[in-house]
Scaffold this motif. Sequence first.
Motif, PDB file in Angstrom:
ATOM      1  N   GLY A 186      32.829  41.575  52.627  1.00 13.96           N
ATOM      2  CA  GLY A 186      32.634  43.011  52.674  1.00 13.96           C
ATOM      3  C   GLY A 186      33.825  43.814  52.205  1.00 13.96           C
ATOM      4  N   ALA A 187      34.985  43.174  52.140  1.00 18.84           N
ATOM      5  CA  ALA A 187      36.195  43.864  51.674  1.00 18.84           C
ATOM      6  C   ALA A 187      36.190  43.954  50.155  1.00 18.84           C
ATOM      7  CB  ALA A 187      37.440  43.137  52.156  1.00 18.84           C
ATOM      8  N   LEU A 190      39.564  32.122  45.055  1.00 20.34           N
ATOM      9  CA  LEU A 190      39.157  33.159  45.998  1.00 20.34           C
ATOM     10  C   LEU A 190      38.545  32.517  47.239  1.00 20.34           C
ATOM     11  CD1 LEU A 190      38.664  36.103  46.806  1.00 20.34           C
ATOM     12  CD2 LEU A 190      36.448  35.952  45.635  1.00 20.34           C
ATOM     13  N   ILE A 191      39.108  32.839  48.374  1.00 14.03           N
ATOM     14  CA  ILE A 191      38.595  32.371  49.658  1.00 14.03           C
ATOM     15  C   ILE A 191      38.040  33.587  50.386  1.00 14.03           C
ATOM     16  CG2 ILE A 191      39.210  31.281  51.852  1.00 14.03           C
ATOM     17  CD1 ILE A 191      41.644  30.061  50.227  1.00 14.03           C
ATOM     18  N   PHE A 216      44.267  43.134  32.618  1.00 15.91           N
ATOM     19  CA  PHE A 216      42.796  43.121  32.601  1.00 15.91           C
ATOM     20  C   PHE A 216      42.371  42.624  33.977  1.00 15.91           C
ATOM     21  CE2 PHE A 216      38.823  43.594  30.685  1.00 15.91           C
ATOM     22  CZ  PHE A 216      38.050  42.435  30.724  1.00 15.91           C
ATOM     23  N   ASN A 217      42.534  43.452  34.984  1.00 16.58           N
ATOM     24  CA  ASN A 217      42.268  43.062  36.364  1.00 16.58           C
ATOM     25  C   ASN A 217      40.784  43.127  36.686  1.00 16.58           C
ATOM     26  OD1 ASN A 217      45.017  42.820  36.560  1.00 16.58           O
ATOM     27  ND2 ASN A 217      45.298  44.657  37.822  1.00 16.58           N
ATOM     28  N   LEU A 218      40.355  42.164  37.461  1.00 19.85           N
ATOM     29  CA  LEU A 218      38.951  42.050  37.874  1.00 19.85           C
ATOM     30  C   LEU A 218      38.784  42.668  39.255  1.00 19.85           C
ATOM     31  CD1 LEU A 218      36.170  40.649  37.141  1.00 19.85           C
ATOM     32  CD2 LEU A 218      36.954  38.762  38.588  1.00 19.85           C
ATOM     33  N   ARG A 219      37.709  43.430  39.443  1.00 24.65           N
ATOM     34  CA  ARG A 219      37.490  44.098  40.722  1.00 24.65           C
ATOM     35  C   ARG A 219      36.039  43.939  41.178  1.00 24.65           C
ATOM     36  NH1 ARG A 219      40.600  48.848  38.283  1.00 24.65           N
ATOM     37  NH2 ARG A 219      38.547  49.744  37.834  1.00 24.65           N
ATOM     38  N   LYS A 220      35.904  44.004  42.502  1.00 25.82           N
ATOM     39  CA  LYS A 220      34.566  44.061  43.086  1.00 25.82           C
ATOM     40  C   LYS A 220      34.680  44.876  44.371  1.00 25.82           C
ATOM     41  CE  LYS A 220      30.483  41.396  44.269  1.00 25.82           C
ATOM     42  NZ  LYS A 220      29.792  40.075  44.272  1.00 25.82           N
ATOM     43  N   PRO A 221      33.820  45.849  44.586  1.00 24.50           N
ATOM     44  CA  PRO A 221      33.982  46.735  45.734  1.00 24.50           C
ATOM     45  C   PRO A 221      33.696  46.074  47.075  1.00 24.50           C
ATOM     46  CG  PRO A 221      32.035  47.334  44.452  1.00 24.50           C
ATOM     47  CD  PRO A 221      32.760  46.297  43.669  1.00 24.50           C
ATOM     48  N   SER A 222      32.794  45.100  47.103  1.00 16.00           N
ATOM     49  CA  SER A 222      32.443  44.459  48.353  1.00 16.00           C
ATOM     50  C   SER A 222      32.126  42.995  48.097  1.00 16.00           C
ATOM     51  CB  SER A 222      31.229  45.157  48.990  1.00 16.00           C
ATOM     52  OG  SER A 222      30.848  44.519  50.184  1.00 16.00           O
ATOM     53  N   VAL A 223      32.959  42.124  48.643  1.00 12.28           N
ATOM     54  CA  VAL A 223      32.855  40.697  48.348  1.00 12.28           C
ATOM     55  C   VAL A 223      31.827  40.030  49.260  1.00 12.28           C
ATOM     56  CG1 VAL A 223      34.127  38.525  48.475  1.00 12.28           C
ATOM     57  CG2 VAL A 223      35.183  40.517  47.438  1.00 12.28           C
ATOM     58  N   HIS A 224      31.070  39.109  48.703  1.00 11.63           N
ATOM     59  CA  HIS A 224      30.092  38.316  49.437  1.00 11.63           C
ATOM     60  C   HIS A 224      30.627  36.903  49.580  1.00 11.63           C
ATOM     61  CE1 HIS A 224      26.187  36.153  49.979  1.00 11.63           C
ATOM     62  NE2 HIS A 224      25.924  37.233  50.690  1.00 11.63           N
ATOM     63  N   TRP A 225      30.181  36.183  50.631  1.00  9.64           N
ATOM     64  CA  TRP A 225      30.685  34.828  50.844  1.00  9.64           C
ATOM     65  C   TRP A 225      30.424  33.948  49.629  1.00  9.64           C
ATOM     66  CZ3 TRP A 225      27.365  30.796  50.336  1.00  9.64           C
ATOM     67  CH2 TRP A 225      25.996  31.075  50.456  1.00  9.64           C
ATOM     68  N   SER A 226      29.343  34.231  48.896  1.00  6.76           N
ATOM     69  CA  SER A 226      29.014  33.404  47.733  1.00  6.76           C
ATOM     70  C   SER A 226      29.959  33.635  46.554  1.00  6.76           C
ATOM     71  CB  SER A 226      27.576  33.675  47.294  1.00  6.76           C
ATOM     72  OG  SER A 226      27.423  35.035  46.926  1.00  6.76           O
ATOM     73  N   ASP A 227      30.847  34.624  46.665  1.00  7.09           N
ATOM     74  CA  ASP A 227      31.823  34.851  45.595  1.00  7.09           C
ATOM     75  C   ASP A 227      32.995  33.891  45.662  1.00  7.09           C
ATOM     76  OD1 ASP A 227      31.307  38.417  45.950  1.00  7.09           O
ATOM     77  OD2 ASP A 227      30.437  37.048  44.451  1.00  7.09           O
ATOM     78  N   ALA A 228      33.101  33.129  46.728  1.00  7.50           N
ATOM     79  CA  ALA A 228      34.192  32.163  46.836  1.00  7.50           C
ATOM     80  C   ALA A 228      34.107  31.161  45.685  1.00  7.50           C
ATOM     81  CB  ALA A 228      34.112  31.436  48.170  1.00  7.50           C
TER      82      ALA A 228
END
Lengths: 114, 115
Positions: free
Chosen positions: A16-17, A110-111, A74-86
């Motif tokens: 969620g972060a 990414l953990i 070239f930074n990568l961003r995501k507003p809300s992380v899901h567990w499946s993004d690990a």
Amino acid sequence: AQSVTQPDIHITVSEGASLELRCNYSYGATPYLFWYVQSPGQGLQLLLKYFSGDTLVQGIKGFEAEFKRSQSSFNLRKPSVHWSDAAEYFCAVGVTGGSYIPTFGRGTSLIVHP
Amino acid sequence: GAGVSQTPSNKVTEKGKYVELRCDPISGHTALYWYRQSLGQGPEFLIYFQGTGAADDSGLPNDRFFAVRPEGSVSTLKIQRTERGDSAVYLCASSLAAGGVETQYFGPGTRLLVL
């Protein structure tokens, strides 16, 4: 020759972060830039790419990246992380013209904590 | 449709032996790439084919490594007299055509262990 630096070997975030993965490149001209994700047992999957135009690039799975020429980043961003993004995330740079072969960074793992 | 496939998924061999790694690209993709990924590193380019010919083999580390793509589809990476330092995951990718704008689609890799 071009090169890519991913300064963070591991990043830990709570589900969620928001997330930002850093990527810096070295190349004399405007490069092609990519972000790939690699999950265990899976091949690399392209998240997004930048060739020209709008410096804010939207990708799959809710990811975006911003090309900043002044910072060679070239930074990568995501507003809300899901567990499946690990997964392992790789930034890559390709040279314009020629046969084009991307040079990959060493990756950021990414953990995601529940 | 089917993605890029690689066989075997794992290969264990002894130092000095010969190995072949196979890549089946996506049907219709004319460009095919081989990369090597060591533990904790990103993929490193080895060789790429446009059709049947090797367009760029500048990444092959030495003459023990060789790759072919005789009919412009399946490719085989061949390693002679394997060394422990050859242990890595070997990745194959294909794209519709060669060039920076084309997306490369990667296979799951072959994990090679040289004992």
